[in-house]
Design an enzyme around this catalytic site. Structure first.
Site, short mmCIF file in Angstrom:
data_model
loop_
_atom_site.label_atom_id
_atom_site.label_comp_id
_atom_site.label_asym_id
_atom_site.label_seq_id
_atom_site.Cartn_x
_atom_site.Cartn_y
_atom_site.Cartn_z
N ASN A 13 58.78 54.43 58.90
CA ASN A 13 59.09 53.80 60.18
C ASN A 13 58.77 54.83 61.24
O ASN A 13 59.52 55.79 61.42
CB ASN A 13 60.57 53.39 60.23
CG ASN A 13 60.97 52.88 61.60
OD1 ASN A 13 60.12 52.66 62.47
ND2 ASN A 13 62.27 52.69 61.81
N TRP A 14 57.66 54.62 61.91
CA TRP A 14 57.21 55.64 62.87
C TRP A 14 57.99 55.58 64.17
O TRP A 14 57.82 56.44 65.02
CB TRP A 14 55.71 55.45 63.15
CG TRP A 14 54.82 55.94 62.02
CD1 TRP A 14 55.23 56.38 60.78
CD2 TRP A 14 53.40 56.06 62.04
NE1 TRP A 14 54.14 56.76 60.04
CE2 TRP A 14 53.00 56.57 60.79
CE3 TRP A 14 52.42 55.77 63.00
CZ2 TRP A 14 51.66 56.81 60.47
CZ3 TRP A 14 51.09 56.00 62.68
CH2 TRP A 14 50.72 56.52 61.43
N LYS A 15 58.78 54.52 64.37
CA LYS A 15 59.57 54.37 65.60
C LYS A 15 58.63 54.45 66.82
O LYS A 15 57.52 53.93 66.74
CB LYS A 15 60.70 55.40 65.63
CG LYS A 15 61.53 55.32 64.33
CD LYS A 15 62.80 56.07 64.36
CE LYS A 15 63.54 55.87 63.02
NZ LYS A 15 64.84 56.51 62.99
N HIS A 98 66.80 46.91 62.64
CA HIS A 98 67.03 48.36 62.60
C HIS A 98 68.22 48.71 63.49
O HIS A 98 68.40 48.11 64.55
CB HIS A 98 65.78 49.11 63.05
CG HIS A 98 65.85 50.57 62.74
ND1 HIS A 98 66.55 51.45 63.53
CD2 HIS A 98 65.38 51.28 61.69
CE1 HIS A 98 66.48 52.66 62.98
NE2 HIS A 98 65.78 52.58 61.86
N GLU A 100 68.67 51.03 65.48
CA GLU A 100 68.31 51.41 66.86
C GLU A 100 68.11 50.17 67.72
O GLU A 100 68.40 50.19 68.92
CB GLU A 100 67.07 52.32 66.84
CG GLU A 100 67.41 53.71 66.32
CD GLU A 100 66.28 54.43 65.63
OE1 GLU A 100 65.12 54.01 65.74
OE2 GLU A 100 66.57 55.46 64.96
N GLU A 170 70.71 51.61 55.62
CA GLU A 170 70.58 52.77 56.49
C GLU A 170 71.90 53.05 57.18
O GLU A 170 72.21 52.44 58.21
CB GLU A 170 69.50 52.52 57.55
CG GLU A 170 68.12 52.30 56.98
CD GLU A 170 67.02 52.73 57.96
OE1 GLU A 170 66.15 53.49 57.53
OE2 GLU A 170 67.06 52.35 59.14
N GLY A 176 68.29 60.17 61.60
CA GLY A 176 67.81 61.18 62.54
C GLY A 176 68.78 62.31 62.78
O GLY A 176 68.62 63.10 63.71
N SER A 216 67.51 60.12 57.09
CA SER A 216 67.22 61.54 56.77
C SER A 216 66.73 61.73 55.35
O SER A 216 66.99 62.76 54.73
CB SER A 216 68.44 62.42 57.06
OG SER A 216 68.78 62.35 58.44
#
Ligand code: 13P
Length: 255
Positions: A13-15, A98, A100, A170, A176, A216
């Site tokens: 997941n490159w975000k 997600h 985020e 997650e 992160g 992570s």
């Protein structure tokens, strides 16, 4: 993971990272490193990088995904992209829910459900993210939170459609932060998700169902996490932006 029952999926997941040119360069670097993978390899990239990613990955074993999609087919939703649009450009995977998105963009269990529905209707494979916050873990309500997120997201999803869904567990506190869930914690929750799938569908559906861990996960800890019965792969943030690290994780899942 249990390789006799399931094939691992390692997804990046490159975000909000990488331009189209950088996307092309990173995929070119990754291709030779992951070409012998004995797991599925997916890279989820920003919308503007999808064309570059699809082009760079063409003919390789790397599959491309988006990081979200809207629930409507089209309409007055400024700034959004529909599942139909993703399917039209040839994108096979999409991340939905997600943390985020939930944390910063007001996504709720209900909008996550609607997005899952739209993605399935468009023929996409969904990587559905669920996970508890640190407060929820401390309150001992981890499994309740995850069961609620999962049940709402999967409401109305048939056993046939379930084959196009992966769940990524997650824990929000591990994303992160450099703080990984222990392999035991990941296995416990992933196993709980599998038990829930067995309850909602059947044991056979649950046995075949892929449950990833994310938060992570990196080149150093991947092998230990992936050795657990219920950890069927990973959703990788930071470490998916470095070709050698991502390749090490893919190799760990291929053993
Ligand atoms: P990190 O691997 O950077 O912790 O991110 C995990 C994640 O959110 C993947 O979706």
């Amino acid at each position: 993971m249990n390789k006799t029952l399931r094939k691992a999926v390692i997804a990046g997941n490159w975000k909000m990272n990488k331009t189209p040119d950088e996307t092309k360069a990173l995929i070119e670097e990754m291709k030779p490193l992951v070409k012998d993978a004995d797991c599925d390899v997916v890279l989820c990239v920003p919308y503007v990088d999808l064309y570059a990613a699809l082009e760079a990955a063409a003919g390789s074993n790397i599959k491309i995904g988006a990081e979200n999609c809207h629930w409507a087919k089209s309409g007055a939703f400024t700034g959004e992209v529909s599942a139909e649009m993703l399917a039209a450009v040839g994108v096979p995977y999409v991340i939905i829910g997600h943390s985020e998105r939930r944390q910063y963009f007001g996504e709720t269990d209900v909008t996550v459900h609607d997005r899952v529905r739209a993605a399935l209707d468009a023929g996409l494979t969904v990587i559905l993210c669920v996970g508890e916050t640190l407060t929820q873990r401390k309150q001992n309500i981890t499994m309740e939170v995850i069961a609620t997120q999962t049940k709402i997201a999967l409401a109305g999803v048939s056993a046939e459609e379930l084959k196009n869904i992966i769940i990524a567990y997650e824990p929000v506190w591990a994303i992160g932060t450099g703080e990984t869930a222990t392999a035991e914690q990941a296995d416990e929750v992933n196993g709980g998700i599998r038990a829930l799938i067995a309850e909602l569908y059947s044991q056979a559906d649950a046995d075949a169902f892929v449950v990833q861990y994310g938060g992570s996960m990196n080149a150093k800890n991947a092998a230990e996490l992936l050795a657990k019965e219920h950890v069927d792969g990973g959703l990788i943030g930071g470490a998916s932006l470095k070709a050698p690290d991502f390749a090490t994780i893919v190799a760990a899942a291929s053993k």
